[in-house]
Scaffold this motif. Structure first.
Motif, PDB file in Angstrom:
ATOM      1  N   LEU A  65      -6.399  -2.305   5.604  1.00  0.00           N
ATOM      2  CA  LEU A  65      -4.991  -2.318   5.189  1.00  0.00           C
ATOM      3  C   LEU A  65      -4.263  -3.533   5.755  1.00  0.00           C
ATOM      4  O   LEU A  65      -3.454  -4.160   5.069  1.00  0.00           O
ATOM      5  CB  LEU A  65      -4.275  -1.045   5.630  1.00  0.00           C
TER       6      LEU A  65
ATOM      7  N   SER B  69       0.842  -1.194   0.000  1.00  0.00           N
ATOM      8  CA  SER B  69       0.000   0.000   0.000  1.00  0.00           C
ATOM      9  C   SER B  69       0.880   1.247   0.000  1.00  0.00           C
ATOM     10  O   SER B  69       1.992   1.235   0.507  1.00  0.00           O
ATOM     11  CB  SER B  69      -0.884   0.010   1.247  1.00  0.00           C
TER      12      SER B  69
ATOM     13  N   GLN C 237      -0.571   3.976   1.248  1.00  0.00           N
ATOM     14  CA  GLN C 237      -1.279   4.768   2.242  1.00  0.00           C
ATOM     15  C   GLN C 237      -0.495   4.783   3.555  1.00  0.00           C
ATOM     16  O   GLN C 237      -0.061   3.747   4.047  1.00  0.00           O
ATOM     17  CB  GLN C 237      -2.685   4.218   2.482  1.00  0.00           C
TER      18      GLN C 237
END
Length: 116
Positions: free
Chosen positions: A106, A69, A71
């Motif tokens: 996540l 990810s 993020q």
């Protein structure tokens, strides 16, 4: 031995630098410049090793990016325990404090990523 953790620990290879730790009573230890090596992560917290002595019960800010990810997870980490290892390093167990539930997916995605 029965596993008592709420969430599965997932292996991770991540390095962070911790420059200061703090307590809720505004006690701050600055200029640590501690290189920490995170070896596992879960929805509840992290495990890491470092050569720097960091007192239990202190907190630090962390930005974590999982490999699958882009993020950023911005969180506060509380040091729960410390164990000195034979090689002069310290092993720490920590919990996330105030981690938003929006990051749950996540961790689920990361678990699928590392098991693939």
């Amino acid at each position: 031995m029965e596993e008592k953790r709420r969430y599965k620990r997932l292996p991770i290879d991540l390095t962070l630098e911790v420059s200061e730790v703090f307590k809720q009573d505004h006690d701050i230890i600055e200029n640590l410049d501690a290189q920490i090596n995170i070896f596992d992560i879960s929805k509840a917290g992290i495990g890491f090793t470092t050569s720097t002595f960091i007192p239990e019960g202190y907190y630090f800010n962390a930005t974590i990016i999982l490999k699958n990810s882009n993020q950023k997870i911005l969180t506060v980490v509380k040091i729960l325990y410390r164990r000195e290892l034979d090689n002069g390093m310290y092993r720490y167990g920590c919990e996330f404090t105030g981690l938003a539930g929006i990051f749950d997916s996540l961790f689920s995605d990361y678990e699928k990523f590392i098991e693939a």
